[in-house]
Design a protein around this motif. Structure first.
Motif, PDB file in Angstrom:
ATOM      1  N   GLU A 235     -45.740 -29.085  -0.109  1.00  0.00           N
ATOM      2  CA  GLU A 235     -46.494 -27.386   0.705  1.00  0.00           C
ATOM      3  C   GLU A 235     -45.659 -27.828   2.443  1.00  0.00           C
ATOM      4  O   GLU A 235     -46.490 -27.782   2.907  1.00  0.00           O
ATOM      5  CB  GLU A 235     -47.849 -27.203   0.784  1.00  0.00           C
ATOM      6  CG  GLU A 235     -47.922 -26.619  -0.455  1.00  0.00           C
ATOM      7  CD  GLU A 235     -49.677 -25.912  -0.358  1.00  0.00           C
ATOM      8  OE1 GLU A 235     -50.126 -26.476   0.242  1.00  0.00           O
ATOM      9  OE2 GLU A 235     -50.035 -25.688  -1.553  1.00  0.00           O
ATOM     10  N   PRO A 236     -43.922 -28.265   1.843  1.00  0.00           N
ATOM     11  CA  PRO A 236     -43.360 -28.800   3.347  1.00  0.00           C
ATOM     12  C   PRO A 236     -43.965 -27.667   4.196  1.00  0.00           C
ATOM     13  O   PRO A 236     -43.653 -26.552   4.444  1.00  0.00           O
ATOM     14  CB  PRO A 236     -42.674 -29.211   3.174  1.00  0.00           C
ATOM     15  CG  PRO A 236     -41.997 -27.774   2.038  1.00  0.00           C
ATOM     16  CD  PRO A 236     -43.778 -28.144   0.512  1.00  0.00           C
ATOM     17  N   GLN A 237     -44.222 -28.222   5.890  1.00  0.00           N
ATOM     18  CA  GLN A 237     -44.121 -27.540   6.683  1.00  0.00           C
ATOM     19  C   GLN A 237     -42.541 -27.900   7.572  1.00  0.00           C
ATOM     20  O   GLN A 237     -42.188 -26.752   7.860  1.00  0.00           O
ATOM     21  CB  GLN A 237     -45.403 -28.412   8.211  1.00  0.00           C
ATOM     22  CG  GLN A 237     -46.456 -28.016   7.689  1.00  0.00           C
ATOM     23  CD  GLN A 237     -47.183 -28.771   8.631  1.00  0.00           C
ATOM     24  OE1 GLN A 237     -47.565 -29.847   8.339  1.00  0.00           O
ATOM     25  NE2 GLN A 237     -47.755 -28.030   9.422  1.00  0.00           N
TER      26      GLN A 237
ATOM     27  N   ARG B 247     -45.926 -32.491   7.267  1.00  0.00           N
ATOM     28  CA  ARG B 247     -45.695 -32.582   5.962  1.00  0.00           C
ATOM     29  C   ARG B 247     -44.352 -32.413   5.626  1.00  0.00           C
ATOM     30  O   ARG B 247     -44.037 -30.901   5.887  1.00  0.00           O
ATOM     31  CB  ARG B 247     -46.496 -31.324   4.736  1.00  0.00           C
ATOM     32  CG  ARG B 247     -47.936 -32.083   4.750  1.00  0.00           C
ATOM     33  CD  ARG B 247     -48.697 -31.039   3.330  1.00  0.00           C
ATOM     34  NE  ARG B 247     -48.185 -29.937   3.848  1.00  0.00           N
ATOM     35  CZ  ARG B 247     -49.572 -29.014   4.656  1.00  0.00           C
ATOM     36  NH1 ARG B 247     -50.206 -29.843   5.274  1.00  0.00           N
ATOM     37  NH2 ARG B 247     -49.250 -27.374   4.755  1.00  0.00           N
ATOM     38  N   MET B 248     -42.875 -32.963   5.436  1.00  0.00           N
ATOM     39  CA  MET B 248     -41.786 -32.896   5.606  1.00  0.00           C
ATOM     40  C   MET B 248     -41.439 -33.069   4.425  1.00  0.00           C
ATOM     41  O   MET B 248     -41.887 -34.484   4.058  1.00  0.00           O
ATOM     42  CB  MET B 248     -41.492 -33.731   7.014  1.00  0.00           C
ATOM     43  CG  MET B 248     -42.200 -33.498   8.324  1.00  0.00           C
ATOM     44  SD  MET B 248     -41.706 -34.639   9.731  1.00  0.00           S
ATOM     45  CE  MET B 248     -42.274 -35.838   9.409  1.00  0.00           C
TER      46      MET B 248
ATOM     47  N   TYR C 239     -45.103 -20.631   8.796  1.00  0.00           N
ATOM     48  CA  TYR C 239     -45.470 -21.497   9.034  1.00  0.00           C
ATOM     49  C   TYR C 239     -44.646 -22.968   8.938  1.00  0.00           C
ATOM     50  O   TYR C 239     -45.980 -24.021   8.863  1.00  0.00           O
ATOM     51  CB  TYR C 239     -45.600 -21.255   7.287  1.00  0.00           C
ATOM     52  CG  TYR C 239     -46.713 -22.928   6.388  1.00  0.00           C
ATOM     53  CD1 TYR C 239     -45.288 -23.603   5.703  1.00  0.00           C
ATOM     54  CD2 TYR C 239     -47.703 -22.996   6.133  1.00  0.00           C
ATOM     55  CE1 TYR C 239     -46.273 -24.556   4.758  1.00  0.00           C
ATOM     56  CE2 TYR C 239     -48.202 -23.610   6.081  1.00  0.00           C
ATOM     57  CZ  TYR C 239     -47.437 -24.264   5.307  1.00  0.00           C
ATOM     58  OH  TYR C 239     -47.897 -25.187   4.211  1.00  0.00           O
ATOM     59  N   GLY C 240     -44.043 -22.857   9.539  1.00  0.00           N
ATOM     60  CA  GLY C 240     -42.920 -23.888   9.649  1.00  0.00           C
ATOM     61  C   GLY C 240     -43.206 -25.260  11.446  1.00  0.00           C
ATOM     62  O   GLY C 240     -44.105 -24.118  12.101  1.00  0.00           O
ATOM     63  N   VAL C 241     -42.824 -26.143  11.060  1.00  0.00           N
ATOM     64  CA  VAL C 241     -42.755 -26.649  12.576  1.00  0.00           C
ATOM     65  C   VAL C 241     -41.860 -25.770  13.795  1.00  0.00           C
ATOM     66  O   VAL C 241     -40.478 -26.341  13.196  1.00  0.00           O
ATOM     67  CB  VAL C 241     -43.775 -28.116  12.312  1.00  0.00           C
ATOM     68  CG1 VAL C 241     -45.198 -28.718  11.656  1.00  0.00           C
ATOM     69  CG2 VAL C 241     -42.175 -28.626  10.875  1.00  0.00           C
TER      70      VAL C 241
ATOM     71  N   ARG D 112     -40.264 -42.729  -0.626  1.00  0.00           N
ATOM     72  CA  ARG D 112     -41.383 -43.141   0.438  1.00  0.00           C
ATOM     73  C   ARG D 112     -41.241 -41.819   1.129  1.00  0.00           C
ATOM     74  O   ARG D 112     -42.439 -41.876   2.426  1.00  0.00           O
ATOM     75  CB  ARG D 112     -40.239 -44.036   1.157  1.00  0.00           C
ATOM     76  CG  ARG D 112     -40.341 -45.823   0.804  1.00  0.00           C
ATOM     77  CD  ARG D 112     -39.122 -46.631   1.470  1.00  0.00           C
ATOM     78  NE  ARG D 112     -38.847 -46.285   3.094  1.00  0.00           N
ATOM     79  CZ  ARG D 112     -38.050 -47.135   3.648  1.00  0.00           C
ATOM     80  NH1 ARG D 112     -37.071 -47.241   2.913  1.00  0.00           N
ATOM     81  NH2 ARG D 112     -38.174 -47.130   4.694  1.00  0.00           N
ATOM     82  N   THR D 113     -40.444 -41.003   1.195  1.00  0.00           N
ATOM     83  CA  THR D 113     -40.823 -39.126   1.545  1.00  0.00           C
ATOM     84  C   THR D 113     -42.186 -38.908   1.042  1.00  0.00           C
ATOM     85  O   THR D 113     -42.949 -37.773   1.886  1.00  0.00           O
ATOM     86  CB  THR D 113     -39.550 -38.684   1.506  1.00  0.00           C
ATOM     87  OG1 THR D 113     -38.749 -38.458  -0.274  1.00  0.00           O
ATOM     88  CG2 THR D 113     -38.034 -39.417   2.047  1.00  0.00           C
ATOM     89  N   MET D 114     -41.870 -39.273  -0.138  1.00  0.00           N
ATOM     90  CA  MET D 114     -43.483 -38.130  -0.388  1.00  0.00           C
ATOM     91  C   MET D 114     -44.396 -39.317  -0.181  1.00  0.00           C
ATOM     92  O   MET D 114     -46.395 -39.396  -0.827  1.00  0.00           O
ATOM     93  CB  MET D 114     -43.443 -38.329  -2.344  1.00  0.00           C
ATOM     94  CG  MET D 114     -42.617 -37.574  -2.591  1.00  0.00           C
ATOM     95  SD  MET D 114     -43.228 -36.624  -4.302  1.00  0.00           S
ATOM     96  CE  MET D 114     -41.486 -38.362  -4.097  1.00  0.00           C
TER      97      MET D 114
END
Lengths: 245, 257
Positions: free
Chosen positions: B162-164, B86-87, B9-11, A118-120
């Motif tokens: 590529e998470p923020q 993107r988390m 780059y992060g939020v 779910r997180t993806m």
């Protein structure tokens, strides 16, 4: 069980809504399909042969005594096609495959693999439930067609070798052909399709609803098998009523 | 260019008045804090203080009873807004799918969403595994990995997105001290190289004081204090000091490795 029926219906409905994505998940569908076949084929063959045989053994001598040896093939043929093969195979698959589905999805739930999906942004219904439901809905009717044929063969074999009956193959199958119509087999296969949906939905739902550790997984497996069997028997009556009329 | 000179780059993450109860127990009692872009923010607290529940709210696995979560000023309570950002969450157990190889796990996001062709996905997977020094494990099953390797594989899987914003749930739990240091290095290096906003939930004081820009200490569903590591160490609250009282003299230096 009944407090979960709404959730199961909802799960089935959502899976149905995701059906157009089944082609994208075809690799997983094939994997599940072959797993079901691989795990069940030998058991299905053995079980259906002996079901046909025992039915022949139970009914044959009494019919022969009353001068109706030609009715054995028809009775065995009808009983196997309409009732015994669909129900017995569905119960077998509920125990063999439904339990495995509930255990696998249940352990994924307990060990947070489903949360990870779910997180993806991967929908567990699309990724886990859809391939299993499609695979079992395809595999179980095929297994039942095979079970019907082997059941008939088992009945004919016992009818021929049992000295109380000694009904030749040709007579047995001649009578079977005269009594059993294609729609009888089709009804049996249709019932099986419905049972497959029940097994897949109940087992996946129990897996997704698993809470607790290994004990929770065990509980889910038990519930999946018991609830599937109860619903199979209930729906067998309902579908038989509908199909006979 | 020095990595620390890069634009973050992060939020920015803001949590406002977050409340959650399970049955009659209020697990989160009105949490308020802000994590700045590119910051490593550590939430510490004893087991059962509500840290993991908070993480599940941040990633959308739980819905709060009250309060809101904002990313770059937008509420992520709606799936559409949440999908904009993107988390990634690195689970305590790693939560690798046991039926897939490590490489398939790392590439799962790209494969399932069909974001890249297979050859490109394989290249990215190899690159991300190399980033966490796990290249040799690409064809192994998760069951063949040690606890530390599983967590590094989980970090690689998170990097593919590529998470923020990257969230770590107890990243050093159940690890030996050496593996804990390696994970701490990974968190630090990743933040320095990408400036991704990082939120680490842990009760490992060595990790917390080694990597954190700021630390929040939680207990009983409340935040007791927020500040720099030095400020938190000096905070004169009995519950904070009870939690932090041991072994302050030995401070690991993840940042200097």
């Amino acid at each position: 069980m009944f407090d979960n029926i709404g959730q199961m219906v909802l799960l089935f409905w959502r899976t149905l809504g995701a059906l157009p994505l089944a082609w994208r998940q075809r690799q997983k569908v094939f994997e599940q399909f072959f797993e079901i076949g691989n795990a069940s084929l030998l058991m299905v063959c053995m079980l259906s042969f002996f079901i046909g045989g025992v039915l022949s053994l139970q009914t044959g001598p009494a019919l022969v005594e009353r001068g109706l040896p030609s009715a054995v093939g028809g009775i065995v043929g009808l009983a196997v096609a309409r009732e015994l093969a669909p129900v017995m195979m569905a119960i077998l698959i509920a125990g063999r495959i439904g339990s495995a589905m509930a255990a696998e999805i249940g352990s994924m739930r307990v060990y947070q693999e489903i949360d990870a999906l779910r997180t993806m942004n991967i929908n567990p219904i699309h990724y886990l439930v859809l391939p299993r439901l499609v695979a079992i809905a395809l595999a179980l009717p095929m297994l039942v067609v095979l079970a019907i044929l082997i059941g008939w063969f088992g009945g004919a074999t016992v009818a021929e070798i049992n000295h109380h009956m000694a009904i030749p193959f040709a007579v047995f199958f001649g009578d079977l052909r005269s009594m059993v119509e294609l729609k009888d087999v089709a009804n049996g296969v249709f019932k099986t399709f419905c049972f497959a949906i029940i097994i897949g939905t109940v087992s996946c739902h129990q897996g997704l609803a698993t809470i607790g550790g290994p004990r929770g997984i065990g509980r889910s497996v038990t519930k999946a098998v018991v609830n599937s069997i109860i619903l199979i028997v209930m729906f067998d009556y309902i579908l038989t009523r509908l199909l006979l009329h | 260019m020095n990595s620390t000179d890069q634009k973050p780059y992060g939020v920015k993450l803001e949590v406002r008045g977050l409340r959650k109860s399970f049955a009659s127990q209020e697990v989160l009692q009105g949490l308020d804090f802000t994590v700045q872009p590119g910051e490593i923010f550590v939430i510490m607290g004893p087991s059962g203080s509500g840290k993991s529940v908070l993480l599940k709210h941040l990633i959308g696995l739980e819905a709060p009873d009250a309060g809101e979560i904002l990313v770059n000023g937008e509420s992520i309570m709606t799936p559409e807004i949440a999908a904009k950002y993107r988390m990634a969450l690195v689970f305590q157990s790693g939560a690798l799918l046991n039926s897939l190889t490590v490489g398939e796990n790392v590439g799962l996001y790209l494969t399932e969403h069909r974001l890249k062709p297979p050859a490109e996905i394989e290249r990215i997977v190899r690159e991300k595994l190399a980033d966490v020094r796990l290249s040799e494990a690409i064809h192994k099953m998760p069951g063949e990995l040690s606890g530390g390797m599983k967590k590094r594989a989980a970090i690689a899987r998170a990097l593919v997105i590529e998470p923020q914003l990257i969230l770590y749930d107890e990243p050093t739990s159940e690890l030996d001290p050496l593996s804990s240091v390696v994970i701490g290095q990974e968190i630090w290096n990743l933040n320095q190289n990408t400036r991704v906003t990082s939120l680490v939930v842990t009760h490992d004081r060595d990790l917390a004081f080694g990597v954190a820009d700021r630390i929040a200490v939680m207990d009983g569903g409340q935040i007791l204090t927020i500040g720099t590591p030095e400020a938190v160490k000096a905070f004169p609250d009995a519950r904070v000091q009870t939690f932090l009282n041991a072994d302050f003299k030995r401070e690991p230096r993840f940042k200097n490795i």
